[in-house]
Structure formats: structure tokens, C-alpha cells
Design an enzyme around this catalytic site. Structure first.
Site, short mmCIF file in Angstrom:
data_model
loop_
_atom_site.label_atom_id
_atom_site.label_comp_id
_atom_site.label_asym_id
_atom_site.label_seq_id
_atom_site.Cartn_x
_atom_site.Cartn_y
_atom_site.Cartn_z
N LYS A 42 0.76 13.06 -5.82
CA LYS A 42 1.58 12.03 -6.47
C LYS A 42 0.77 10.74 -6.48
CE LYS A 42 6.06 9.84 -6.51
NZ LYS A 42 5.52 8.48 -6.56
N ASP A 63 -0.34 6.92 -7.06
CA ASP A 63 0.38 5.66 -6.90
C ASP A 63 -0.04 4.74 -8.04
OD1 ASP A 63 2.18 4.12 -5.66
OD2 ASP A 63 0.94 3.59 -3.93
#
Ligand code: 5U1
Length: 677
Positions: free
Chosen positions: A118, A120
Site C-alpha cells: 500500500k 503512501d
């Protein structure tokens, strides 16, 4: 207030607070609290509304994805909503997600999940018509975003045309625009040089860049992109699994993370998470967790979505690296050389995987710059193995009447004067050998191999000697009562005899060793040797002026001031006189007995990140040992010290034949044992 009214008031307060943060985050690009704190507020509101559905309102932030679109950009309507992700903060929450899915699907066996990092950054939708990029937009509130096409077109990772002879009529690609760690450093270095405001982290820098109104400026920011899903796809024939969809995107020329893989069941998810935790620090970009998505498209359809997030996906977040805490006080720690370090005492918080209750403020210039005060709410940051620090103070939460913290005028341990020479960041206690806080560390240094070389006198024994009151100053070592030593832990007759023999043997030394052993700030082995060679006799050195001291090679104003201040203190001169009365001596005119440090006269270059010390600490140690530090590799460099993720200096050193030291080898040079010849 009755309980119902107080619940309503709490929900209203949470809504207002979250909306204010949304505005700062999405519209102003100036978040004032860490993500973890925002998530905590949101979770509290979600839980409150779930338990008491009567509290829910149509405009609650739980009912939508983000903030309002900014003025200055055209609005874009997302016909397929840009959803957000639910979060799992613990393994148990991830296990519950998998259980829910299997229950809903009535599945006995394992679910295959697409596992992905994931990133940022900023969520973006790319719209391709007949293979050409025609629009790029931000998520906005999930259904209406901002048109940032001109800025996104400047990102080299985003293809302007799909690689396909027969491209789909319509394809919307969803993904993340992010700023690699290196790009972030470059951007902030440029900002420092131009006196501009620094970005707090790569995510803010990416968000600021993508919503930069001037595409020329956006183009100067080294942004990148990874694709992770689909929006509108018109009449395209879709792949039966998400992983096949990612492969298709890759084949069309879109960047997809090489870390994406399919894992089996929740155990596969847990293993993937653990691997990414290990990988995280070494990745060239920031990730704040991993995403697990049901891989089978048919199962996804069955699971569907709730208002803001799909049921078939979850983000397993890493422990937050930034959290809020309260400063309970500011203490002053006294080091071996008397350096006084302000340290914030914090309400304990879990950050970066550990509980933190102290954060160094480094020095008084830093303390003044950050203006940290007792009672302040602060952002505490701890990334990887890095020492926890205070990243920011939330001024809007500062309590009334808070007091500025000043440098103490007297040492908190011994009451001696504290001095902070003009232009220097470090404040020091002038107590020298009589300061209790410096004593223990000072004694260990005094006894160390390259100083007085007292074999067997290690830190544990010194601790006992000090605690039992047997040793206050180094002079006490030379009048230890043998009988009392037998009372100490692990001290039998043989070890006492060995220790006393080592102490007796250390009486014959050299002026250079003796000066080094005194632990005068800034006086490492090389400087001690230079001082001994220059003055020949201790008396001459004791009487030298600062100007006279600066005549010694490599002694600048700072070291000259420290040496002068040390000998100006009566108590330091008394301890020295006592040591000499007790038989410590050296050949008067020769001076140097010890070998010079192997780093003396050498030029070292540093690259990459060292795990055991900061770049500044490493440079200071090299200089202490008589070496020089250079910023670039040349034929004259003696060594390249190479940490994790080295830069281009490594290739240059290899090309020029400059010897390369790994961190362990470098530490061995700094370490006393490593200095043994
Ligand atoms: N890797 C990845 N990041 N990410 C973010 N996949 C992914 N999917 C997302 C988001 C918001 O959303 C979809 C599951 C809707």
C-alpha cells in the site's frame, strides 16, 4: 447532561474535528495531526455510530470518502466511484476480515487474495480513450474529484498512450501517484537551498505536487505511479481475476508493483504482511501497509461494497511511525564529556512497533527551534530503528501559561557551571572529573585500552565501584583497599589480584595516553597525541592560552576553548595532581607512546544509511580519531564507508580502487578492540 445528550455532543465534536482535519488534509495540503490520530478519531466515530445508529447524520464524514474538491481545478465526475479501503490494525482484524468473507460466500476452503504493497501517496484515476490518456483526476470525495491531467502528464511513469495495437475504447486505471524516497530528499534539499518550506513526508510532497496549479513546477517534482485497479471500462472484456487484470495493465505499459502476488488464505496474508514489514525500510518508496483483495472477480461481485469501501478488500496497516503524545517534562542528560542533552519525557506511546517514553531533543539550538514545552501535544516519530524524535509541536493544543524550557546554568548532576560556546550547539557541564553523571562513563573511558589500559576494569565493575562509594574520581583507582574488593560481585582473590596488578601497571604511561584518558571534550587520540607532542610537558599545556593551543596542528578554536576550560577548573587540576602523587607518570619529554589512531590523517567518505549511528555521529567519531571527512570520492580518498542503500559514490569508489568499508568494519575501526594493532 443526560447520557443520550452527551453521546450526541461527542459525535458532533468528532464530526467537526474530522471535517476540520479533512479540510486541512484534502484542501490545504497541510495536515496538522498524524494519520494514526486521524484514523483513531474516525474509528471512534464509526464505532459510536454503529453502536448508536440514531447518532448518524447524512453529512457525517463516515458516509463519504474524502474532502471537497479544491478551487482552481475543474471538477471530474467519477462514474465508477473511487472507493477507499477499510483498515486492519491487528492480525485479529485481518483474520476477522477473512472469516467474514468466507461466511458471506459460504466457503469452506481458502480464499485466494491478491496481496499488494500500500503506497503512501495520492489516489489517481487515469482515463484512456482509444489508448490515449485524456484525463487524470484525484479522488476528491469519491464521486467528484479534480482534473489534474496537466500535472499527471508530466509523470514519466504514466504512459500517455497504451502499448497495444488494438487498445480498449475506454479504460480507467486506478492507482497511486507517489514520490520515491530519493526524490523526496532531493526536493527537500532544493527547498532548503532556496529557503522554502520543507515537506513533512513524501505523501504530503506528492499531494502538494499533484495539486500544484503550475504544471511547470509539478514537472520539476520527481513523481512516480503504480496502477492497482480499474474504474470505468466500457465494453472491455474483463479478466476473471484481479491478478490477471494487473497483468493486463502491465502488458498495456502501466507500471504495476513487482511486489504484487497471489497468496492463499489468511495464513498466506499473514506471511506476506510479515515479509513486507521486513522489506519496508529497504524499499525506494514509502509504504504504510499492505492491501489484500479477493482475487476472484465473481466472488468480489457477490461480496459487494458498503458506502465508502469494498467488502472484498482490506488494508493491513503497519504500526504507525508517527503518533501524538504529551510532553510530561524536559530532562537534561549529562554525557561522558559533559555534553548536556535535553530529552523530552513523554506520556508513553506505541510508535514504530515499540513503546516510547523519551525523545531526544538533540541540543539546545534544536530545543529552541522546536520550542517544545511541558504540556505540549507533540508528533512523535520513530521510523525503523531510528531514535524516536519529536517531529512537530501542535501549537493549537498548547495549554495556556506553558513555560519555555531554558538551558540550565548549572549542571543538574553536580551543580558546576554549564557553558555553551558562541556558535556551538552543544552545552556542557564544566564539572569534569567530579561530576557524578560523567564519572561512571568517564572512568570507563579512563580505563579503556587506548587510554590508561587497565585490563579487567569493565563497565559492570565500575558500576559496582561507584555504587559502593569506593571510587569517585580516577585517583581513587590507585588507592583501592584490596579487602573491600573481595566484597564485590564476582570478585575472588585471583581477579582482585589481577585487577590490582593491571591498575599498578597502568601507572607508567605516556602524556598522550594520559591526556586522552582525561576525556576532555573534543580531544580524541589524535588530538591528545598532537597536544603531547607540541607541549611535551603537562605543566606547559595546563598554562597554555587559547591562542597558544591553536598553534597545535588540527586544534581549532572549539577544541582550544574546551582544553582551556578543562584546565581552568580547580577540581580537574586537583585530580590530576593526586594521580601524579599516586604514581601516574610518563617520560617527561617524549610524550607519545601510543600508536596514532589508524584513521589519523586519513580521508573518509560516507554513503548510504548506517544502522548504528547517524551520519553526524559517524563524522564526529572520524574527526575525533584524527581523520577527515569528505563529501565526494576522489583518488585521494582513503576509504569509502558504505551503509544501507549506498548512492553513486560506491560505484565511483570501486572504479577508482578506493577501499570500501562495510558498517561492521567501520565500527571495528571506531571500536577500541578494533583499534588493537
Ligand atoms: N495496492 C493498492 N492500494 N490501494 C489503495 N490497492 C489499492 N486499492 C484501493 C486503494 C484505495 O482501493 C480499491 C480496493 C478500491
Amino acid at each position: 447532561m443526560d447520557p443520550e445528550a452527551s453521546l450526541h455532543a461527542r459525535a458532533a465534536r468528532l464530526r467537526a474535528e474530522i471535517e476540520a482535519h479533512n479540510h486541512r488534509y484534502y484542501v490545504l495540503d497541510q495536515p496538522s495531526i498524524p494519520d494514526a490520530e486521524y484514523d483513531r478519531l474516525m474509528r471512534e466515530l464509526v464505532d459510536l455510530e454503529r453502536e448508536h445508529p440514531q447518532l448518524q447524520t447524512a453529512d457525517s464524514p463516515t458516509q463519504r470518502v474524502g474532502g471537497e474538491p479544491a478551487a482552481g481545478f475543474e471538477q471530474v465526475h467519477h462514474r465508477v466511484a473511487m472507493l477507499s479501503l477499510d483498515n486492519a490494525y491487528t492480525d485479529e482484524e485481518l483474520i476477522a476480515f477473512d472469516q467474514r468473507n468466507r461466511q458471506r460466500l459460504g466457503m469452506e476452503g481458502e480464499i485466494s487474495y491478491s496481496a499488494e504493497p500500500k503506497l503512501d501517496g495520492v489516489a489517481i484515476s487515469l482515463r484512456y480513450e482509444r489508448g490515449m490518456l485524456v484525463q487524470a483526476s484525484t479522488r476528491g470525495d469519491g464521486t467528484t474529484g479534480e482534473d489534474v491531467t496537466r500535472n499527471v502528464r508530466t509523470i514519466r511513469a504514466v504512459p500517455l498512450r497504451l502499448r497495444s495495437a488494438a487498445p480498449p475504447v475506454l479504460l480507467e486505471v486506478r492507482g497511486e501517484v507517489y514520490l520515491p524516497k530519493k526524490g523526496f530528499e532531493t526536493l527537500n534539499a532544493r527547498a532548503v537551498a532556496q529557503g522554502e518550506r520543507l515537506f513533512a513526508n513524501p505523501r504530503n510532497a506528492a499531494a502538494g505536487s499533484i495539486r500544484q496549479l503550475d504544471p511547470q513546477l509539478a514537472a520539476a517534482r520527481p513523481l512516480a505511479f503504480y496502477a492497482y485497479g480499474f474504474g470505468e471500462t466500457g465494453d472491455m472484456v474483463m479478466s476473471p481475476t484481479h491478478s490477471a487484470g494487473l497483468a493486463l495493465l502491465r502488458s498495456l505499459g502501466l507500471p504495476v508493483s513487482g511486489l504484487c502476488e497471489v497468496v492463499e488464505g489468511v495464513d498466506g496474508c499473514l506471511r506476506y504482511y510479515a515479509r513486507m514489514v521486513d522489506k519496508r525500510a529497504g524499499l525506494p518508496y514509502e509504504i504504510d501497509g499492505v492491501v489484500f483483495k479477493v482475487d476472484d472477480e465473481a466472488l468480489r461481485k457477490e461480496l459487494g461494497a458498503v458506502s465508502r469501501a469494498p467488502r472484498w478488500a482490506i488494508a493491513r496497516k503497519f504500526p504507525a511511525e508517527e503518533v501524538l503524545s504529551i510532553v510530561e517534562g524536559v530532562d537534561f542528560q549529562v554525557g561522558r564529556t559533559g555534553a548536556i542533552t535535553p530529552v523530552a519525557r513523554l506520556k508513553p506511546v506505541f510508535v514504530g512497533g515499540v513503546t516510547v517514553s523519551n525523545a531526544t531533543l538533540h541540543n539546545f539550538d534544536e530545543l529552541e527551534r522546536k520550542d517544545v514545552r511541558p504540556g505540549d501535544t507533540v508528533v512523535v516519530r520513530r521510523a525503523g530503528d531510528v531514535i524516536p524524535e519529536i517531529a512537530a509541536v501542535l501549537l493549537e493544543r498548547r495549554p495556556k501559561g506553558s513555560r519555555v524550557v531554558h538551558m540550565p546554568q548549572q549542571c543538574p548532576a553536580c551543580g558546576s557551571d554549564v557553558i555553551k560556546p558562541e556558535g556551538q550547539a552543544i552545552a556542557r557541564c564544566t564539572g569534569g572529573l567530579v561530576c557524578s553523571a560523567q564519572r561512571r562513563q568517564g572512568l570507563a573511558h579512563f580505563a579503556s585500552r587506548r587510554a590508561m589500559d587497565i585490563d579487567g576494569l569493565g563497565e559492570k565493575l565500575i558500576e559496582q565501584l561507584v555504587a559502593s562509594g569506593l571510587v569517585e574520581s580516577p585517583a581513587d583507582l590507585y588507592r583501592l583497599p584490596p579487602g573491600r574488593l573481595l566484597d564485590l560481585e564476582r570478585m575472588g582473590e585471583k581477579s582482585v589480584a589481577g585487577l590490582l596488578a593491571a591498575i599498578a601497571g597502568s601507572r607508567q604511561t605516556s602524556l598522550a595516553r594520559f591526556l586522552f584518558a582525561l576525556g576532555i571534550p573534543g580531544v580524541g587520540e589524535a588530538t591528545a597525541a598532537a597536544l603531547a607532542a607540541h607541549f611535551g610537558q603537562l605543566e606547559r599545556l595546563e598554562q597554555a592560552t587559547e591562542a597558544g593551543l591553536q598553534e597545535v596542528p588540527d586544534v581549532g578554536p572549539a577544541i582550544a576553548a574546551a582544553v582551556h576550560a578543562f584546565f581552568a577548573q580547580e577540581h580537574n587540576r586537583e585530580v590530576i595532581a593526586e594521580l601524579r602523587r599516586l604514581g601516574v607518570s610518563w617520560p617527561e619529554d617524549a610524550g607519545v607512546r601510543s600508536q596514532a589512531s589508524p584513521l589519523a590523517g586519513k580521508t573518509l567518505v560516507l554513503t548510504g544509511t548506517l544502522a548504528h549511528m547517524t551520519r553526524e555521529e559517524a563524522e564526529a567519531r572520524i574527526r575525533e580519531l584524527g581523520g577527515k571527512v569528505s563529501g565526494s570520492v576522489s583518488g585521494r580518498s582513503s576509504y569509502l564507508v558504505c551503509g544501507e542503500n549506498p548512492g553513486s559514490k560506491l560505484a565511483r569508489a570501486q572504479a577508482l580502487g578506493v577501499p570500501v568499508l562495510g558498517e561492521a568494519e567501520f565500527l571495528a575501526y571506531l571500536d577500541e578492540d578494533g583499534l588493537k594493532t
